[in-house]
Design a protein around this motif. Structure first.
Motif, short mmCIF file in Angstrom:
data_model
loop_
_atom_site.label_atom_id
_atom_site.label_comp_id
_atom_site.label_asym_id
_atom_site.label_seq_id
_atom_site.Cartn_x
_atom_site.Cartn_y
_atom_site.Cartn_z
N VAL A 5 -19.37 34.06 37.15
CA VAL A 5 -18.09 34.22 37.84
C VAL A 5 -16.99 33.77 36.89
O VAL A 5 -16.63 32.59 36.85
CB VAL A 5 -18.05 33.40 39.15
N PRO A 6 -16.51 34.68 36.04
CA PRO A 6 -15.52 34.27 35.04
C PRO A 6 -14.29 33.61 35.69
O PRO A 6 -13.85 34.01 36.77
CB PRO A 6 -15.13 35.59 34.37
N LYS A 7 -13.79 32.62 35.00
CA LYS A 7 -12.72 31.79 35.56
C LYS A 7 -11.36 32.49 35.57
O LYS A 7 -10.47 32.12 36.34
CB LYS A 7 -12.59 30.48 34.73
N GLU A 8 -11.19 33.48 34.70
CA GLU A 8 -9.84 34.05 34.57
C GLU A 8 -9.58 35.18 35.58
O GLU A 8 -8.52 35.79 35.57
CB GLU A 8 -9.61 34.56 33.14
N LEU A 9 -10.56 35.46 36.46
CA LEU A 9 -10.41 36.59 37.38
C LEU A 9 -10.20 36.11 38.82
O LEU A 9 -10.44 34.96 39.15
CB LEU A 9 -11.66 37.48 37.33
#
Lengths: 127, 486, 436
Positions: A3-7
């Motif tokens: 779950v990428p942090k920037e999205l």
């Protein structure tokens, strides 16, 4: 599960990356994993006007089918043609492959989206 | 390897001859016109009759029917298809009738249709039947259209939602959608039955009806059916009966007496007509009095011992199919019903329910039973135990059954049960066959512990092994072409 | 006669083994108020011998058109069915099997359907065929839904030269709201060009052309194809599969969807069913095609095999999002069609089609000589309307002569010609028309 942090995320398991006036939309790692081998993507219609909540694309696996809903309204300005020929890309690199890029009418559509932390909890709750 | 018929084709080997018309010269370039004619060769396979007969005989050996063995396919009622039915449907006086012949020349055929509708009415407790729908799903479509026509005629146009239980067959929501309804799901409770509280919370003036299977897809009788009926009718909705599981209750309970307004039955399930590898079926629809005027046209009527086709029903939903339905299938079902008679039909249901409970009880120690109650003609078990210990899934067990010469149960349905196997051992199976099946299921469970790979990689003995469905769907090859690909 | 192998004694042992004493206990969960307290009000069982006489008696009350010269067509045709066909259909592995979801033990059925799909493509010159639908009329309704969904428009233009029962079914299915049919009156026996062209600016999703049409006549397909394509809609063609042995196929006309009644291909009349609807589309519509589709793939050892594929389109996966609720095909009828095509072969099928046409042309000439001209002066394949005010009376005379006359229509009689007829039959027909 990544779950990428920037999205930002929706409860329909789409991710959104904001790029100025534009929102890039794709499906999450959780979504591709649950669908299984993706066999077909019905890509959105370029230049279509869409409202928040509209189904803009369909992703099919052998035993499941899932509509992709846009959380933001606006105009579809870019689609990912590669998915027509190689739907498996969504399995291989869900966060590299987008479904659509939408020029937003109203950035406040983004207000309801989940943060990565919220989304992670949401997925855990779904089991 | 199996060759396709096209790969066996050799030019000029087909020696079928058609006698010349002997009506003088007809120049099709003039009578039809050159611009309308096909150019080039007609690309069909060219084989001698011998080769064609051998080809299809070979293919038949690579298929599996009820005559080959037990077919415990839940909600599909794969019972024995009596041979006398096949004979009856092929009688020239039935198979050789043109649908537009004058009614006085088809009185026997109309009598069969009329009586079949009467028998079905008595068995289901409904007032009138149409035989026009060609399959169960087609019957559903017809029934739900009639529900819509009923509300519309009353000017009750705010009824936009059809309720279906979360355990329903996929056709229920699909049908409601196709007829233009919004679909809302009703939850199942811990008993595996309709959750009454959830149902109540979803009722209102926007509800067109509820589609229900009883016994439901878990094989359980909806014990609260009268209350459900009262609730749905109380808010102005109608109750639709999906007849997929009628084989459990013939002569024991009738949908009409439970409060259902519309019923479809599957002649190819309950009434012993063969499934034909996927069709033809037949899905007659029965209604109570208040829906009769909406039945499809024509209706078979009887006046002074004369049967006729009646078209004059102005409120009918119209036609849902060419002509009068799958008459050939109706003949088989009629023959079947006449063979069994009132006692035989009841006995069929009793034995079907006994068989199901017998198999369930004897599998109890081996497989997980999610809703462990008295079942009707089918029940659901799961591969939970096998999954937890060695990662052997329902699909693996299903495929392993193939190695033992069984058709597997319905798998991964109903959707509310994980790793579901829905087992329906119909009344035409003897205790010996059931014992064999039980023993095989236990043996597979043992293998899942001792040698899980043999189960996970099954089947081993079939003409092909597990097939790559992902490849088939990603790059569809759906016809043969000379080059070998589309 | 019953088909329950367990004796009373065995039933008792089975009951005991699960802790019950009598069969009634199996229904303890059925509320008392809905339990039937009386036997079904139906006759008792019949022995096989009794069934034999009863069914023979009922069949004997009918006049089998197929055993007499039959001039009825209008969507169902009394074709000759080769002897080998029914013997193969009686292979019980075919007719007693279920839908081939378990591919490993259903390769025979799957391959037969794959071959059927291919043959339909060969006949229609379309790219992709499904495994068949209920019948020609419902196939047309499904085609209209597909066209509406694909084009995102609703209007379906349907000239009234399309079979009236097909139009009725189309009308009934329109309750779905997917499409809206507009029926165009056509007084001259072929589509009324001006009226059809007049609707083209109303955003049509599709134009339906039956060719040859209900009256047997050839339609101006080429012009019509251009017309609808320029208007941004799809061309749906309804065709008689036998005609495609000699007529230019839908694919060659530029049709987007081809449908039709497959009955003429080796399926008995059966008083109107079971038949099969075939449906074939261009490749770009493949993933929207309703119904089952069989595809080719490999097994884990690389061996060729067949599976039901593209299932994500279907109701058991899409559920409330499905565009069609169909979940069967007319597999056995499709098998019959495929076997028929294989038995006839390319030359045989062409000869059958030619013979039908030649007999029809001969009959038309003889009738015209006898004072019964065509109602519509247009080219035809194997059916036409002969002009007469006395169709009903003529049909009575034909029946008295042991012949099944044509369909009575406004101003005439629609006559059909199959290869089973011969010159003598037609001479008798003409004589009876003349009242001889």
């Amino acid at each position: 599960m990544q779950v990428p942090k920037e999205l930002m995320y929706t409860d329909e398991h789409e991710w959104i990356k904001v790029d100025g006036e534009r929102a890039v939309i794709g499906i999450t790692d959780y979504a591709q994993h649950n669908l299984g081998d993706i066999v077909f993507v019905e890509v959105p219609e370029l230049h279509a006007q869409v409202a928040s909540g509209d189904a803009i694309a369909v992703v099919e696996s052998v035993k499941a089918v899932s509509s992709i809903y846009t959380p933001v309204g606006g105009t579809i300005v870019e689609i990912n043609d590669a998915l027509e020929e190689s739907p498996e890309l969504l399995n291989q690199e869900p966060y590299e492959q987008f479904i659509a890029i939408i020029e937003m009418d109203d950035p406040s559509d983004l207000d309801d989206l989940m943060t990565p932390e919220e989304y992670e909890k949401f997925c855990q709750a779904q089991g | 390897m199996s060759q396709l018929i096209f790969e066996k084709s050799r030019p000029h080997s087909n020696k079928m001859t058609i006698p010349p018309a002997e009506v003088g010269h007809v120049d099709i370039n003039k009578t039809i016109g050159e611009e309308y004619l096909r150019t080039g060769e007609l690309p069909l396979p060219d084989l001698n009759e011998v080769e064609t007969v051998r080809h299809y005989t070979f293919l038949s050996k690579r298929a599996y029917g009820v005559d080959d063995g037990l077919y415990p396919l839940g909600s599909c009622t794969m019972k024995y298809n009596p041979k006398i039915d096949e004979w009856a449907a092929r009688l020239p006086g039935l198979a050789g009738l043109h649908p537009y012949q004058p009614v006085e020349t088809v009185q026997g055929a109309l009598q069969i249709m009329y009586e079949t509708a009467q028998w079905l009415s008595e068995i289901t407790g409904m007032d009138q039947f149409t035989l026009q729908p060609a399959a169960g799903a087609h019957g559903e479509l017809t029934g739900v259209m009639m529900i819509k026509a009923y509300h519309n005629k009353r000017g009750d146009r705010g009824r936009t939602t059809m309720l279906v239980p979360d355990s329903a067959h996929g056709t229920n929501p699909a049908t409601a959608n196709v007829v233009g309804y919004r679909v809302e799901e009703v939850k199942s409770d811990p008993r595996g039955l309709v959750d009454l509280e959830d149902l109540k919370s979803k009722l209102g003036p926007h509800i067109a009806g509820l589609m229900l299977t009883n016994p439901n897809t878990l094989g359980l009788f909806e014990e609260d059916i009268l209350q459900i009926s009262e609730l749905v009718h109380g808010c102005g909705g109608l109750l639709y009966y999906d007849g997929a599981n009628l084989n459990a209750i013939m002569g024991i309970a009738r949908p009409g007496d439970m409060g259902f307004d519309v019923v479809h039955v599957n002649l190819h399930k309950t009434f012993g007509t063969p499934h034909g590898g996927g069709g033809p079926g037949s899905g007659p629809v029965g209604v109570k009095k208040h829906l009769e005027e909406f039945l499809p046209i024509p209706r078979v009527d009887k006046r002074q011992d004369k049967y006729l086709l009646e078209y004059d029903y102005p409120h009918s939903i119209g036609k849902v199919k060419e002509f009068y339905g799958n008459f050939g299938v109706v003949v088989k079902a009629y023959t079947y019903m006449r063979a069994l008679g009132r006692e035989g039909l009841k006995e069929a249901s009793q034995h079907a329910v006994l068989n199901a409970n017998y198999v369930k009880e004897h599998l109890r120690d081996t497989y997980h039973i999610p809703f462990d109650r008295l079942c009707k003609h089918e029940f659901v078990i799961t591969a939970k135990n096998q999954m937890d210990s060695n990662g052997v899934a329902t699909m693996d067990i299903a495929k392993r059954l193939l190695d033992y010469g069984y058709h597997p149960p319905t798998v991964y349905f109903p959707l509310i049960v994980r790793e579901a196997m829905m087992i329906e051992p119909p009344e035409t199976e003897s205790r010996e066959r059931l014992d064999d099946f039980i023993a095989t299921m236990k043996e597979i469970a043992d293998q899942a512990v001792d040698n899980p790979d043999v189960v996970k990689n099954a089947p081993h003995n079939t003409v092909v092994r597990r097939l790559d469905e992902v490849k088939a769907a990603r790059n569809p090859v759906v016809r043969w072409e000379e080059s070998g690909d589309v | 006669m019953r088909f329950t192998p367990n004796s009373d004694a065995v039933v008792q042992e089975m009951l005991n083994s699960i802790g019950l004493q009598q069969l009634e206990q199996l229904f303890d969960d059925v509320p008392d108020q809905v339990q039937m307290k009386r036997p079904l009000d139906l006759p008792p069982e019949m022995s096989e011998m009794e069934l034999y006489s009863h069914l023979s008696h009922l069949a004997g009350k009918n006049m089998a058109a197929a055993e007499h010269p039959c001039f009825l067509g209008a969507g169902a045709y009394d074709s000759y069915i080769p002897a080998a066909l029914d013997q193969l259909l009686l292979r019980s592995e075919f007719y007693t099997s279920y839908t081939p979801y378990q591919a490993e033990i259903s390769q025979g059925i799957l391959q037969a359907i794959f071959e059927y799909q291919t043959m339909i493509c060969q006949l229609t010159q379309m790219d992709v065929s499904n495994a068949s639908l209920y019948d020609g009329a419902t196939a047309l309704a499904e085609a209209c839904t597909l066209a509406a969904v694909h084009t995102r428009k609703q209007l379906i233009v349907v000239p009234e030269t399309v079979h009236p029962e097909y139009r009725q079914v189309l009308d009934t299915y329109a309750i779905s709201g997917y499409y809206e049919p507009v029926f165009v009156p056509c007084p001259d026996g072929i589509m009324d060009w001006d009226r059809v062209a007049g609707i083209m600016n109303e955003q049509p999703a599709a134009l339906v052309i039956q060719h040859p049409n209900f009256w047997g006549h050839l339609e101006p397909v080429e012009k019509a194809a251009d017309l609808i394509h320029q208007a941004g809609g799809l061309l749906i063609m309804v065709v008689d599969p036998l005609s495609l042995a000699i007529l230019k196929p839908p694919g060659a006309w530029g049709a987007d969807i081809a449908v039709g009644e497959g009955q003429p291909l080796g399926n008995a009349l059966n008083f109107g069913g079971p038949y099969l609807g075939f449906m074939a589309v261009t490749r770009k519509l493949m993933r929207k095609l309703p119904g089952r589709i069989v595809g080719q793939t490999d097994d884990v050892e690389g061996k060729r095999g067949f599976v039901l594929t593209l299932q994500a389109r279907e109701q058991h996966i899409r559920r409330e999002k499905a565009g069609s609720n169909i979940c069967s095909n007319q597999a056995l009828n499709a098998l019959a069609a495929a076997i028929y095509l294989a038995l006839l072969g390319p030359r045989g099928l062409k000869e059958v089609a030619l013979r039908c046409h030649q007999l029809a042309v001969y009959a038309q000439r003889r009738l015209e000589e006898a004072g019964f001209p065509l109602l519509y002066e247009k080219p035809f394949f194997r059916e036409f309307v002969v002009k007469t005010p006395d169709a009903a009376a003529i049909n009575q005379r034909l029946l008295a002569q042991g012949m099944v006359g044509g369909l009575e229509v406004d101003g005439g009689m629609l006559l059909a010609f199959t290869e089973k007829l011969n010159r003598q039959d037609i001479d008798r027909l003409v004589a009876t028309f003349k009242g001889e």
